[in-house]
Scaffold this motif. Structure first.
Motif, PDB file in Angstrom:
ATOM      1  N   PRO A 121       0.792  -1.187   0.016  1.00  0.00           N
ATOM      2  CA  PRO A 121      -0.094   0.007  -0.174  1.00  0.00           C
ATOM      3  C   PRO A 121       0.873   1.201   0.006  1.00  0.00           C
ATOM      4  CG  PRO A 121       0.266  -0.912   2.033  1.00  0.00           C
ATOM      5  CD  PRO A 121       0.882  -1.556   1.271  1.00  0.00           C
TER       6      PRO A 121
ATOM      7  N   GLU B 139      -5.568  -1.025  -6.807  1.00  0.00           N
ATOM      8  CA  GLU B 139      -6.534  -1.111  -5.769  1.00  0.00           C
ATOM      9  C   GLU B 139      -6.823   0.203  -5.034  1.00  0.00           C
ATOM     10  OE1 GLU B 139      -8.394  -4.091  -2.302  1.00  0.00           O
ATOM     11  OE2 GLU B 139      -6.208  -4.160  -2.698  1.00  0.00           O
TER      12      GLU B 139
ATOM     13  N   SER C 149      -8.871   2.068  -2.281  1.00  0.00           N
ATOM     14  CA  SER C 149      -9.594   1.939  -0.710  1.00  0.00           C
ATOM     15  C   SER C 149      -9.674   3.377  -0.178  1.00  0.00           C
ATOM     16  CB  SER C 149      -9.109   0.947   0.111  1.00  0.00           C
ATOM     17  OG  SER C 149      -8.061   1.298   0.625  1.00  0.00           O
ATOM     18  N   TYR C 150     -10.906   3.496   0.372  1.00  0.00           N
ATOM     19  CA  TYR C 150     -11.391   4.957   0.929  1.00  0.00           C
ATOM     20  C   TYR C 150     -11.693   4.379   2.614  1.00  0.00           C
ATOM     21  CZ  TYR C 150     -14.037   8.904   2.256  1.00  0.00           C
ATOM     22  OH  TYR C 150     -14.531  10.121   2.749  1.00  0.00           O
TER      23      TYR C 150
ATOM     24  N   ALA D  41      -6.343   5.295  -0.316  1.00  0.00           N
ATOM     25  CA  ALA D  41      -5.149   4.599  -0.295  1.00  0.00           C
ATOM     26  C   ALA D  41      -5.411   3.671  -1.737  1.00  0.00           C
ATOM     27  CB  ALA D  41      -5.450   3.573   0.814  1.00  0.00           C
TER      28      ALA D  41
ATOM     29  N   THR E   1      -3.280   0.897  -3.620  1.00  0.00           N
ATOM     30  CA  THR E   1      -2.337  -0.352  -3.482  1.00  0.00           C
ATOM     31  C   THR E   1      -2.079  -0.857  -4.760  1.00  0.00           C
ATOM     32  OG1 THR E   1      -3.806  -0.848  -1.507  1.00  0.00           O
ATOM     33  CG2 THR E   1      -2.528  -2.807  -2.287  1.00  0.00           C
TER      34      THR E   1
ATOM     35  N   SER F  75      -3.438  -0.946   5.495  1.00  0.00           N
ATOM     36  CA  SER F  75      -3.998   0.109   4.715  1.00  0.00           C
ATOM     37  C   SER F  75      -5.331  -0.504   4.675  1.00  0.00           C
ATOM     38  CB  SER F  75      -3.551   0.099   3.188  1.00  0.00           C
ATOM     39  OG  SER F  75      -4.577   1.142   2.532  1.00  0.00           O
ATOM     40  N   ARG F  76      -6.391   0.334   5.320  1.00  0.00           N
ATOM     41  CA  ARG F  76      -7.544  -0.249   5.459  1.00  0.00           C
ATOM     42  C   ARG F  76      -8.482  -0.356   4.382  1.00  0.00           C
ATOM     43  NH1 ARG F  76      -9.433  -2.652   8.218  1.00  0.00           N
ATOM     44  NH2 ARG F  76     -11.274  -1.682   9.174  1.00  0.00           N
ATOM     45  N   LYS F  77      -8.902  -1.423   4.066  1.00  0.00           N
ATOM     46  CA  LYS F  77      -9.808  -1.538   2.785  1.00  0.00           C
ATOM     47  C   LYS F  77     -11.094  -1.509   3.098  1.00  0.00           C
ATOM     48  CE  LYS F  77      -5.969  -3.990   0.587  1.00  0.00           C
ATOM     49  NZ  LYS F  77      -5.332  -3.629   1.717  1.00  0.00           N
ATOM     50  N   VAL F  78     -11.926  -0.438   3.090  1.00  0.00           N
ATOM     51  CA  VAL F  78     -13.137  -0.319   3.441  1.00  0.00           C
ATOM     52  C   VAL F  78     -13.994  -0.324   2.323  1.00  0.00           C
ATOM     53  CG1 VAL F  78     -14.662   1.129   4.840  1.00  0.00           C
ATOM     54  CG2 VAL F  78     -12.454   0.758   5.617  1.00  0.00           C
ATOM     55  N   SER F  79     -15.053  -0.917   2.205  1.00  0.00           N
ATOM     56  CA  SER F  79     -16.175  -0.700   1.146  1.00  0.00           C
ATOM     57  C   SER F  79     -16.884   0.583   1.592  1.00  0.00           C
ATOM     58  CB  SER F  79     -17.040  -1.551   1.358  1.00  0.00           C
ATOM     59  OG  SER F  79     -18.440  -1.418   0.648  1.00  0.00           O
ATOM     60  N   ILE F  80     -17.132   1.387   0.747  1.00  0.00           N
ATOM     61  CA  ILE F  80     -17.621   2.728   0.928  1.00  0.00           C
ATOM     62  C   ILE F  80     -18.944   2.423   1.562  1.00  0.00           C
ATOM     63  CG2 ILE F  80     -18.672   4.856  -0.157  1.00  0.00           C
ATOM     64  CD1 ILE F  80     -15.840   4.885  -0.309  1.00  0.00           C
TER      65      ILE F  80
END
Lengths: 376, 201
Positions: free
Chosen positions: A171, A349, A351-352, A371, A373, B103-108
């Motif tokens: 990341p 990838e 991510s938010y 973020a 990746t 790295s947080r992978k967060v669905s919106i």
């Protein structure tokens, strides 16, 4: 009691933990100081906001999960017991766990190596992620004006379904600056005026603070007026390409050479421009394969996209000794944001995480942290 | 005055359940979980700022309770003991290298958006109109985001004091900080929160 002292004591005053003298002093000061009264009111509002946070119940099936965990022995114990039972061997659990962990590490290392070795010469890890990362819908760009767009296109309204890329994923932080109206960072304006001078692309082993925003003299063009694929990009393409070449060059890790380098047009972007469409379609993938994969040019492509979309690159940060950047700071018109989501998904990838890095406003601009990746 | 759900449980009720569990009544532990699961989960959610992490932490909390209930000596309220486990579990998770580095992978859609679409997560909302409800959700989102930005000890103190309404003495028992530290860090955390929410609230 002066204002600073009163403000320090406001929390205790609200909780009624001040002694009577302290309380009297604070109240006397509040009676004469409107600023401190407002401060007290604001603090009370914040406390009330925390107090009134919604009470969220436990997810359904929570008790059943607890039951499962408490009724079964731990997985380690089960594994070890299963392994050792046939031989009637007794080992302390922690020792058996350590042995199992060594096996696990060896197996993981071996599998990872195997996975990397199995990539063909024309197969970049990023190309693989194209199929793994699937869009689940995006907010439409719409025809709204730029001022409204920055509001309505906050990523909270987007739909990004990110998926794991596995152990090869690495990341890095990507920071977007989305200016509203005419507000632009000072660096953008300076960079545009000083087209031939050394770039403001910074390259150092520490993170870069977001530059202070000031109203710039040059407004951002609405997308309709300055389409992203048009040649009239606000930042000269040649200048950006110069930056990209330097950034890409591994020999310049840790310091940035300002010497110009020969330019190479990106076939990926070229194909997209000819079609007038930057969507990650099969055509783009074909182009990637022809050029040996997009991985070496991932960041190049990313930054080309930024400038093609009418955005401006501000800085690239990279830890010493690392090839990939830790963060990229750039600005794009707010209405381009959905396209950006779409395009960057193609490269890796996105991510938010609004909970750890929420969007915020400053000097009329909306900042969003994404973020991104990619694959090492 | 203690207004949170945990402290609404009378110590005697907890005591009876714990004794029954220690005497071998497995259903008594289910009863403990059912009584406290919402409060524990909600506290984990506010401390962690993420549903998934909160569910993991809440689960870990009850597993710890299950394993260590034998050692509970009734010297403090069960709820205080439970709070301390929640705070410690979340603190460990927040301070873990894994949590900080990933790295947080967060669905919106995951946390803040439209909880109605998440099966089983519907919550009765007394808001009179959809607009008011939306405004409340947006406000919660902003407040939670600001809380998440606080240092972990400030976050603990603000939530324990301002959301859970624990007394200073209870906060001392739960967090292990001394009283002076609680007062000064709480004051600082509230100021930081007020700064972060300036212009928003």
């Amino acid at each position: 009691m002066n204002c600073d002292r009163v403000v320090e004591n406001l929390s205790a005053y609200i909780d009624e933990t001040l002694d009577s003298d302290g309380r009297t002093e604070v109240e006397e000061h509040l009676a004469t100081c409107e600023r401190c009264r407002l401060e007290l009111q604001a603090l009370r509002t914040c406390i009330e906001a925390v107090h009134s946070l919604e009470r969220v119940p436990a997810p359904p099936g929570f008790l059943e999960k607890i039951r499962e965990c408490t009724e079964q022995p731990s997985p380690w114990r089960r594994i070890v017991e299963t392994l050792l039972l046939p031989w009637h061997v007794k080992l302390p659990l922690h020792l058996a766990g350590a042995v199992a962990m060594v096996f696990l590490i060896l197996a993981t290392t071996s599998l990872t190596r195997h996975g990397r070795d199995s990539l063909g010469p024309g197969q970049s890890p990023v190309s693989q992620t194209q199929d793994e990362v699937r869009p689940t819908g995006l907010p439409s760009t719409g025809n709204s004006g730029q001022e409204g767009a920055s509001e309505s296109l906050l990523p909270a309204e987007g739909r990004v379904e990110a998926e794991s890329l596995g152990s090869q994923a690495r990341p890095f932080q990507l920071v977007l600056l989305i200016p509203r109206k005419e507000s632009l960072p000072r660096e953008i304006s300076a960079e545009r005026e000083d087209k031939g001078a050394s770039p403001s692309l910074r390259h150092r082993g520490e993170s870069t603070a977001i530059p202070p925003l000031q109203a710039g003299p040059e407004p951002l063009q609405p997308r309709s007026a300055a389409p992203p694929h048009a040649s009239g990009s606000p930042l000269p393409r040649a200048q950006l390409e110069k930056k990209l070449d330097r950034f890409r060059d591994d020999d310049h890790a840790g310091k940035f050479d300002t010497a110009p380098k020969p330019q190479q047009a990106s076939p990926v972007v070229g194909v997209a421009q000819e079609r007038g469409d930057l969507s990650p379609t099969q055509g783009d993938r074909g182009a990637d394969k022809e050029t040996g994969g997009v991985d070496p040019d991932t960041h190049d492509t990313l930054m080309r996209w930024i400038t093609d979309a009418g955005g401006t690159l501000h800085s690239v940060d990279r830890e010493k000794g690392k090839v990939l950047p830790s963060s990229i700071l750039f600005s794009i018109p707010a209405e381009i944001y959905p396209d950006l989501l779409r395009e960057l998904r193609f490269l890796g990838e996105l991510s938010y995480n609004p909970s750890s890095l929420p969007p915020f406003r400053e000097h009329g601009a909306v900042f969003v942290h994404i973020a991104f990746t990619t694959v090492d | 005055m203690i207004g949170n759900a945990l402290y609404e449980q009378t110590p005697e009720e907890d005591r009876l359940r714990i004794r029954a569990f220690l005497e071998g009544d497995r259903t008594a532990f289910d009863s403990i979980v059912l009584c406290h699961q919402d409060s524990v989960y909600n506290l984990c959610l506010r401390l962690m700022g993420d549903r998934e992490d909160a569910a993991d932490c809440a689960q870990e909390v009850f597993l710890r309770v299950f394993r260590s209930l034998k050692g509970f000596r009734f010297r403090s309220r069960f709820s205080t003991w439970l709070y301390a486990i929640v705070v410690n579990t979340c603190r460990n998770r927040l301070n873990s290298a894994e949590f900080r580095n990933r790295s947080r992978k967060v669905s919106i859609q995951s946390f803040f958006e439209n909880s109605e679409s998440r099966e089983g997560h519907d919550v009765e909302d007394p808001a009179p109109t959809p607009l008011a409800r939306l405004a409340q959700k947006e406000r919660d989102r902003l407040v939670q985001a600001a809380i998440n930005e606080l240092p972990s000890e400030g976050r603990e103190l603000v939530i324990l004091r301002d959301m859970e309404e624990l007394s200073y003495e209870e906060i001392v028992a739960v967090t292990g900080y001394n009283l002076g530290t609680v007062k000064s860090r709480l004051a600082r955390a509230r100021q930081q929160l007020r700064e972060k929410l300036k212009g928003v609230m």
